[in-house]
Write a protein that holds these residues in place. Structure first.
Motif, short mmCIF file in Angstrom:
data_model
loop_
_atom_site.label_atom_id
_atom_site.label_comp_id
_atom_site.label_asym_id
_atom_site.label_seq_id
_atom_site.Cartn_x
_atom_site.Cartn_y
_atom_site.Cartn_z
N ASN A 72 40.96 36.60 40.16
CA ASN A 72 39.89 36.38 41.13
C ASN A 72 39.32 34.98 40.94
O ASN A 72 39.29 34.46 39.83
CB ASN A 72 38.79 37.42 40.94
N ASP A 340 38.92 45.53 53.60
CA ASP A 340 37.68 45.06 52.97
C ASP A 340 37.86 44.90 51.45
O ASP A 340 36.89 44.99 50.69
CB ASP A 340 36.50 45.98 53.29
N VAL A 342 37.74 43.27 48.11
CA VAL A 342 36.98 42.09 47.70
C VAL A 342 37.29 41.65 46.27
O VAL A 342 37.07 40.50 45.90
CB VAL A 342 35.44 42.29 47.87
N GLU A 370 43.38 46.32 45.08
CA GLU A 370 42.10 45.74 45.52
C GLU A 370 40.98 46.80 45.48
O GLU A 370 41.25 47.98 45.72
CB GLU A 370 42.21 45.21 46.95
N PHE A 373 35.07 46.72 49.51
CA PHE A 373 33.62 46.53 49.51
C PHE A 373 32.90 47.88 49.63
O PHE A 373 31.82 48.08 49.05
CB PHE A 373 33.20 45.59 50.65
N GLU A 413 30.66 39.76 44.12
CA GLU A 413 30.85 40.23 45.50
C GLU A 413 29.61 40.96 46.02
O GLU A 413 29.25 40.82 47.18
CB GLU A 413 32.10 41.12 45.60
#
Ligand SMILES: Cc1cc2nc3c(=O)[nH]c(=O)nc-3n(C[C@H](O)[C@H](O)[C@H](O)COP(=O)(O)OP(=O)(O)OC[C@H]3O[C@@H](n4cnc5c(N)ncnc54)[C@H](O)[C@@H]3O)c2cc1C
Length: 430
Positions: A72, A340, A342, A370, A373, A413
């Motif tokens: 990341n 979504d 993040v 992943e 969100f 995030e």
């Protein structure tokens, strides 16, 4: 100065200054929001500082080649850069199938201190617990903080020399004082989801008997030949002692690893059990018995002494707050990607089981999953976000998402999403 007033409003209230909380607060402050970061202890970094860990996990893609960069981007990469500057000798290391970054708690506190100090929109309050949450129409409208200004700067059992406290520390006339905070958004970074529970959010919590093992780390000095061979010998001698009933059964899951300096080593005790306060005292006594036993069996342990311990018995598993989505074991094992998504993570699911010890389930080599969100958005409370250990995942998945590298990115995030909400009146992706 960041003096706490009786009634204070802010854009974002971040509760808990562990690795996720610091990242959340810094990210939101950088986006221009007015932030309060409140922490019940007197240091930054939470378990990442006080747990005596040796490695930051969850930073890198697993695979054959040594990763050049973190998986990341953003604050996490910045933190790694700061740690590299503070201790350039600590470089990325492969352990089994995964890559980790060696670090020290002191370096982490210095790095976090400098990140917080640089944000003029951010006020940090230590020794200040969130104790009550008031809600109206599915929104948190008020949080009561209790500030213990007389608490000692560093607990005597935890060596914490050289931590630069951020500019804004709580001050007052003495004793415990209460303060009302009126936030627009709250980010629960307490690790255990305490704030979400106070706000009446739904959560999952395994019964204590089924929970993953908690941990207590003992740092030793004065060992002779503290090399790799001890990581095999210590569990061997401990399992013999357990079989002969000379030591309590849970000590058979104790791991040993050598430290960075001559004569230094870490005994990582893993413990399950009912009452955590009683367990704390018992574990401290048993740790001493264990070191004395090893001193009789292993010449390397003669003259060894306990130099430091983790702050307390640390929970691996706590509340998992229900979000708009709950990440599953299949999502992790199939390297699931989301619209979504993040935060990327390649760390295996590590299950610390009471009967079997540690079980690892790996993400495909060279791939990652992943975290959407929606796992960071508390279900049913509009202005409550989650970051770090308490996000919306299953018990097994928590074994992967709870590592520090991942928690830092989750914090970032959540902080960015809070700032987005303040600006646009809605969350990204939702
Ligand atoms: C035994 C053990 C070993 C581990 N080993 C590793 C490892 O080697 N590498 C790795 O990467 N990860 C490791 N982890 C995982 C990792 O350390 C944690 O999961 C991660 O640091 C959690 O970060 P967090 O920010 O979510 O929570 P925490 O670090 O728990 O921070 C939460 C903060 O919130 C504060 N707080 C709580 N309630 C309140 C309140 N009401 N008001 C104000 N403040 C509050 C707490 O004091 C704390 O500082 C380990 C975990 C354990 C338990």
């Amino acid at each position: 100065m960041g003096e706490l007033r009786m009634n204070t409003s802010c854009d974002v209230l971040v509760i808990g200054a562990g690795v996720s909380g610091v990242a959340a607060a810094v990210a939101a402050a950088r986006a221009g929001a007015k932030i309060i970061l409140t922490e019940k202890e007197n240091f930054l970094g939470g378990v990442g500082y006080s747990g005596l860990h040796q490695y930051i996990c969850g930073l890198y893609l697993n695979g054959e080649a040594i990763p050049g960069e973190t998986l990341n981007e953003g604050v996490v990469r910045e933190i790694v850069g700061l740690l590299n500057k503070l201790s350039p000798q600590r470089t990325i290391k492969k352990i089994g199938q995964v890559y980790v970054l060696p670090y020290s708690g002191e370096d982490l506190a210095v790095a976090f201190g400098s990140l917080c100090r640089n944000e003029k929109n951010l006020k940090v309050f230590f020794n200040t617990s969130a104790v009550e949450v008031k809600k109206k129409n599915k929104m948190i409208v008020e949080v009561i903080l209790s500030n213990d200004v007389e608490k000692s700067p560093h607990p005597p059992f935890h060596k914490g020399a050289g931590i630069p406290l951020p500019r804004s520390i709580a001050t007052g006339s003495g004793g415990i004082t209460s303060h009302k905070i009126i936030p627009k958004i709250v980010i629960d970074c307490t690790g255990s989801g305490d704030i979400s529970a106070m706000a009446g959010a739904s959560f999952e919590l395994s019964p204590r008997a089924k929970r993953q093992l908690a941990g207590f780390t003992v740092r030793l000095e004065g060992l002779k030949d503290s090399g790799d061979i001890l990581s095999i010998k210590v569990p061997y001698y401990l399992s013999q002692a357990v079989n002969k009933k000379l030591l309590p059964a849970y000590l058979r899951f104790t791991a040993f690893s050598a430290g960075e300096t001559d004569g230094e080593g870490f005994c990582k005790i893993n413990v399950g059990g009912p009452d955590s306060a009683r367990r704390e005292q018992t574990v401290r006594k048993d740790a001493l018995k264990m070191i004395n036993y090893l001193a009789k069996k292993l010449p390397s342990f003669k003259g060894a002494y306990i130099a430091e311990t983790s702050l307390r018995v640390m929970e691996r598993e706590g509340r998992r707050v229900c979000g708009e989505y709950t990440l599953t074991e299949d999502d992790v094992l199939n390297a699931g990607k989301f619209d979504d998504g993040v935060v990327k993570n390649s760390w295996p699911m590590e299950i610390w089981d009471k009967k079997k010890g540690t079980i690892y389930k790996y993400v495909k080599t060279g791939d990652y999953y992943e975290i959407p969100f929606r796992c960071l958005k508390a279900r049913g409370i509009h202005n409550l976000l989650l970051a770090g250990r308490c996000i919306s995942v299953t018990r097994e998945v928590l074994g992967s998402t709870r590592v520090m590298g991942t928690c830092i990115s989750l914090g970032e995030e959540a902080g960015k999403a809070a700032a987005y909400y303040l600006e646009k009146g809605k969350y990204p992706f939702l």
